[in-house]
Design a protein around this motif. Structure first.
Motif, PDB file in Angstrom:
ATOM      1  N   ALA A 202     -50.817  55.868  14.385  1.00 39.29           N
ATOM      2  CA  ALA A 202     -51.383  55.565  15.693  1.00 39.29           C
ATOM      3  C   ALA A 202     -52.857  55.947  15.717  1.00 39.29           C
ATOM      4  O   ALA A 202     -53.284  56.912  15.068  1.00 39.29           O
ATOM      5  CB  ALA A 202     -50.613  56.325  16.774  1.00 39.29           C
ATOM      6  N   THR A 203     -53.649  55.189  16.474  1.00 40.83           N
ATOM      7  CA  THR A 203     -55.081  55.484  16.552  1.00 40.83           C
ATOM      8  C   THR A 203     -55.339  56.881  17.110  1.00 40.83           C
ATOM      9  O   THR A 203     -56.323  57.534  16.755  1.00 40.83           O
ATOM     10  CB  THR A 203     -55.787  54.443  17.438  1.00 40.83           C
ATOM     11  N   GLY A 204     -54.455  57.356  17.956  1.00 42.01           N
ATOM     12  CA  GLY A 204     -54.646  58.673  18.569  1.00 42.01           C
ATOM     13  C   GLY A 204     -54.011  59.812  17.802  1.00 42.01           C
ATOM     14  O   GLY A 204     -54.013  60.957  18.283  1.00 42.01           O
ATOM     15  N   ASN A 205     -53.492  59.545  16.605  1.00 42.40           N
ATOM     16  CA  ASN A 205     -52.832  60.584  15.805  1.00 42.40           C
ATOM     17  C   ASN A 205     -53.904  61.408  15.075  1.00 42.40           C
ATOM     18  O   ASN A 205     -54.396  61.009  14.021  1.00 42.40           O
ATOM     19  CB  ASN A 205     -51.863  59.952  14.812  1.00 42.40           C
ATOM     20  N   ALA A 263     -47.265  52.850  16.880  1.00 38.39           N
ATOM     21  CA  ALA A 263     -48.291  52.948  17.928  1.00 38.39           C
ATOM     22  C   ALA A 263     -47.828  53.896  19.037  1.00 38.39           C
ATOM     23  O   ALA A 263     -46.699  53.803  19.523  1.00 38.39           O
ATOM     24  CB  ALA A 263     -48.589  51.568  18.512  1.00 38.39           C
ATOM     25  N   GLY A 264     -48.684  54.829  19.389  1.00 43.04           N
ATOM     26  CA  GLY A 264     -48.388  55.765  20.462  1.00 43.04           C
ATOM     27  C   GLY A 264     -47.415  56.866  20.097  1.00 43.04           C
ATOM     28  O   GLY A 264     -46.917  57.583  20.979  1.00 43.04           O
ATOM     29  N   THR A 265     -47.126  57.036  18.783  1.00 46.56           N
ATOM     30  CA  THR A 265     -46.196  58.071  18.329  1.00 46.56           C
ATOM     31  C   THR A 265     -46.877  58.945  17.280  1.00 46.56           C
ATOM     32  O   THR A 265     -48.001  58.680  16.851  1.00 46.56           O
ATOM     33  CB  THR A 265     -44.924  57.447  17.708  1.00 46.56           C
ATOM     34  N   ALA A 266     -46.152  59.967  16.849  1.00 53.05           N
ATOM     35  CA  ALA A 266     -46.641  60.834  15.777  1.00 53.05           C
ATOM     36  C   ALA A 266     -46.203  60.343  14.414  1.00 53.05           C
ATOM     37  O   ALA A 266     -46.537  60.960  13.393  1.00 53.05           O
ATOM     38  CB  ALA A 266     -46.142  62.264  16.008  1.00 53.05           C
ATOM     39  N   MET A 267     -45.461  59.239  14.359  1.00 57.41           N
ATOM     40  CA  MET A 267     -44.952  58.724  13.088  1.00 57.41           C
ATOM     41  C   MET A 267     -46.052  58.023  12.291  1.00 57.41           C
ATOM     42  O   MET A 267     -47.042  57.559  12.849  1.00 57.41           O
ATOM     43  CB  MET A 267     -43.801  57.753  13.334  1.00 57.41           C
ATOM     44  N   TYR A 268     -45.828  57.939  10.992  1.00 55.08           N
ATOM     45  CA  TYR A 268     -46.700  57.169  10.114  1.00 55.08           C
ATOM     46  C   TYR A 268     -45.830  56.410   9.124  1.00 55.08           C
ATOM     47  O   TYR A 268     -44.635  56.691   8.970  1.00 55.08           O
ATOM     48  CB  TYR A 268     -47.678  58.081   9.363  1.00 55.08           C
ATOM     49  N   ALA A 269     -46.411  55.441   8.434  1.00 58.09           N
ATOM     50  CA  ALA A 269     -45.711  54.707   7.379  1.00 58.09           C
ATOM     51  C   ALA A 269     -46.693  54.430   6.256  1.00 58.09           C
ATOM     52  O   ALA A 269     -47.885  54.215   6.496  1.00 58.09           O
ATOM     53  CB  ALA A 269     -45.126  53.405   7.910  1.00 58.09           C
ATOM     54  N   MET A 270     -46.199  54.452   5.038  1.00 53.81           N
ATOM     55  CA  MET A 270     -47.018  54.089   3.884  1.00 53.81           C
ATOM     56  C   MET A 270     -46.945  52.574   3.704  1.00 53.81           C
ATOM     57  O   MET A 270     -45.861  52.010   3.552  1.00 53.81           O
ATOM     58  CB  MET A 270     -46.516  54.803   2.633  1.00 53.81           C
ATOM     59  N   PRO A 277     -55.868  44.843   7.107  1.00 53.53           N
ATOM     60  CA  PRO A 277     -56.586  44.021   8.090  1.00 53.53           C
ATOM     61  C   PRO A 277     -55.648  43.313   9.070  1.00 53.53           C
ATOM     62  O   PRO A 277     -55.968  43.186  10.251  1.00 53.53           O
ATOM     63  CB  PRO A 277     -57.351  43.017   7.218  1.00 53.53           C
ATOM     64  N   LEU A 278     -54.497  42.867   8.560  1.00 51.14           N
ATOM     65  CA  LEU A 278     -53.541  42.173   9.421  1.00 51.14           C
ATOM     66  C   LEU A 278     -52.847  43.144  10.371  1.00 51.14           C
ATOM     67  O   LEU A 278     -52.755  42.903  11.580  1.00 51.14           O
ATOM     68  CB  LEU A 278     -52.509  41.443   8.562  1.00 51.14           C
ATOM     69  N   LEU A 279     -52.368  44.276   9.843  1.00 54.66           N
ATOM     70  CA  LEU A 279     -51.643  45.230  10.668  1.00 54.66           C
ATOM     71  C   LEU A 279     -52.550  45.875  11.716  1.00 54.66           C
ATOM     72  O   LEU A 279     -52.103  46.184  12.832  1.00 54.66           O
ATOM     73  CB  LEU A 279     -51.005  46.309   9.780  1.00 54.66           C
ATOM     74  N   CYS A 280     -53.806  46.065  11.361  1.00 54.33           N
ATOM     75  CA  CYS A 280     -54.729  46.737  12.279  1.00 54.33           C
ATOM     76  C   CYS A 280     -55.287  45.804  13.350  1.00 54.33           C
ATOM     77  O   CYS A 280     -56.157  46.205  14.141  1.00 54.33           O
ATOM     78  CB  CYS A 280     -55.867  47.402  11.502  1.00 54.33           C
ATOM     79  N   ARG A 281     -54.788  44.580  13.401  1.00 54.53           N
ATOM     80  CA  ARG A 281     -55.085  43.752  14.565  1.00 54.53           C
ATOM     81  C   ARG A 281     -54.440  44.348  15.815  1.00 54.53           C
ATOM     82  O   ARG A 281     -54.862  44.067  16.934  1.00 54.53           O
ATOM     83  CB  ARG A 281     -54.575  42.321  14.340  1.00 54.53           C
ATOM     84  N   HIS A 282     -53.409  45.141  15.584  1.00 55.56           N
ATOM     85  CA  HIS A 282     -52.781  45.871  16.683  1.00 55.56           C
ATOM     86  C   HIS A 282     -53.763  46.957  17.127  1.00 55.56           C
ATOM     87  O   HIS A 282     -54.178  47.794  16.312  1.00 55.56           O
ATOM     88  CB  HIS A 282     -51.467  46.491  16.218  1.00 55.56           C
ATOM     89  N   PRO A 283     -54.142  46.982  18.388  1.00 64.28           N
ATOM     90  CA  PRO A 283     -55.161  47.949  18.820  1.00 64.28           C
ATOM     91  C   PRO A 283     -54.701  49.397  18.806  1.00 64.28           C
ATOM     92  O   PRO A 283     -55.527  50.308  18.899  1.00 64.28           O
ATOM     93  CB  PRO A 283     -55.465  47.498  20.254  1.00 64.28           C
ATOM     94  N   GLY A 284     -53.394  49.608  18.633  1.00 65.90           N
ATOM     95  CA  GLY A 284     -52.889  50.970  18.713  1.00 65.90           C
ATOM     96  C   GLY A 284     -52.693  51.661  17.385  1.00 65.90           C
ATOM     97  O   GLY A 284     -52.126  52.763  17.342  1.00 65.90           O
ATOM     98  N   VAL A 285     -53.159  51.046  16.265  1.00 62.68           N
ATOM     99  CA  VAL A 285     -52.943  51.664  14.955  1.00 62.68           C
ATOM    100  C   VAL A 285     -54.230  51.642  14.137  1.00 62.68           C
ATOM    101  O   VAL A 285     -55.155  50.871  14.411  1.00 62.68           O
ATOM    102  CB  VAL A 285     -51.819  50.959  14.162  1.00 62.68           C
ATOM    103  N   ARG A 286     -54.279  52.488  13.111  1.00 57.66           N
ATOM    104  CA  ARG A 286     -55.386  52.512  12.158  1.00 57.66           C
ATOM    105  C   ARG A 286     -54.819  52.773  10.764  1.00 57.66           C
ATOM    106  O   ARG A 286     -53.691  53.266  10.623  1.00 57.66           O
ATOM    107  CB  ARG A 286     -56.403  53.582  12.527  1.00 57.66           C
TER     108      ARG A 286
END
Length: 329
Positions: A202-205, A263-270, A277-286
């Motif tokens: 998540a961008t806020g993580n 997005a909006g959670t403390a989780m991450y994925a490898m 570039p495709l996945l980060c079109r979502h504004p809530g992730v980096r």
């Protein structure tokens, strides 16, 4: 009954309505099929001397072959007249059949050399997962429409239980996959690019920095993403090499589902960097890259030996290689 099964015994053509062989191959092998070329030359020219010229042979040799043809077919084929030789009625009946046979034989020998993919109308299957489709399909399909607009090509997940068996059985014609470059006597492989994995969160993580380490990620909840376990093993090996493990709290089979999940959670994925570039079109992730050779997976284009020389499969391989080329840089 499977296609190709028959109730007839070996060599039995009784009741055959499919245009099957009239002679067993062992008997047909005894025939000198080269004589058919000689017969064609004779019937086209109605002259032994002219036929010899067309065959780049001699008149005596061509005369001897005409005698053999007469014995084989049981008909004079050509008879002498005042000015030239004339074909018998049997020879006239044979001529269109002979022309058709020789044209089909010619196609066997010249199909590859004269092949035009623009005329291809067959159906073909590419085994490729959704994440690789997302980055390869756009360029591939654009080139395919220009090169072979009439061909029917479908992209589908690699069939279970393995891509090797799917290629061997013909369920798919080629495969693009995280496939280890292991030796397999019936398979061929070409490295398309190396996929470097990193962390999507998540961008806020704030617990995950720009270049996270295994120690940073170990206590955090992790979503595992893998269809066949190959990537899971790779990532587990990476963490294990650093003396730690992941805290897996769930599993997905598609990378494309990850942005909404984290997005909006403390989780991450490898996830593979080529998808960032495709996945980060979502504004809530980096995406946070992890530069480590242990997190590199080779992506191969694989095909079976039984299609190695197939003209359109060769076209597919070229188009896939070209579409994947930007990912190698």
């Amino acid at each position: 009954m499977e296609q190709g099964d028959s109730l007839a015994g070996p060599g039995d053509t009784t009741g055959d309505t499919t245009g099957g062989r009239r002679l067993p191959l062992a008997d047909l092998r005894k025939k000198d099929l080269n004589l058919l070329v000689v017969l064609a030359a004779l019937l086209e020219s109605n002259s032994v001397s002219e036929a010899a010229k067309r065959l780049d042979s001699t008149q005596p040799s061509t005369s001897r072959m005409l005698e053999r043809l007469r014995d084989e077919i049981g008909d004079p084929l050509l008879i002498k007249s005042a000015l030239k030789m004339l074909p018998t009625r049997r020879a006239q009946e044979l001529q269109p059949l002979l022309e058709n046979v020789l044209r089909q034989i010619e196609q066997i020998y010249t199909q590859a050399a004269d092949y035009d993919p623009a005329l291809e109308t067959g159906s073909y299957a590419i085994g490729i997962n959704d994440s690789l489709q997302a980055v390869i399909a756009p360029g591939f399909l654009e080139a395919l429409r220009q090169t072979a607009p009439r061909a029917r090509v479908r992209m589908q997940p690699v069939p279970m239980p393995s891509g090797v068996s799917a290629l061997s059985s013909g369920a798919i014609d080629v495969m693009v996959a995280f496939h280890p470059a292991e030796e397999h006597e019936s398979l061929r492989a070409e490295l398309l690019f190396n996929a470097q994995f990193g962390c999507l969160c998540a961008t806020g993580n704030r617990q995950i920095g720009d270049h996270p380490t295994p120690a940073d990620l170990t206590p955090l909840p992790c979503l595992d993403v893998s269809q066949f376990g190959l990537v899971t093993k790779l990532i587990d090996r990476y963490f294990g090499a650093h003396g730690t493990t992941r805290n897996i709290v769930g599993t997905l089979t598609s990378y494309l589902a990850v942005p909404d999940a984290v997005a909006g959670t403390a989780m991450y994925a490898m996830v593979p960097g080529y998808l960032a570039p495709l996945l980060c079109r979502h504004p809530g992730v980096r995406f946070a890259p992890v530069v480590d050779p242990l997190l590199t997976v080779p992506v191969h284009l694989c095909w079976h030996n039984n299609v190695h020389t197939h003209p359109f499969v060769s076209v597919l391989r070229t188009l896939l290689t070209q579409a994947a080329a930007p990912l190698a840089h």
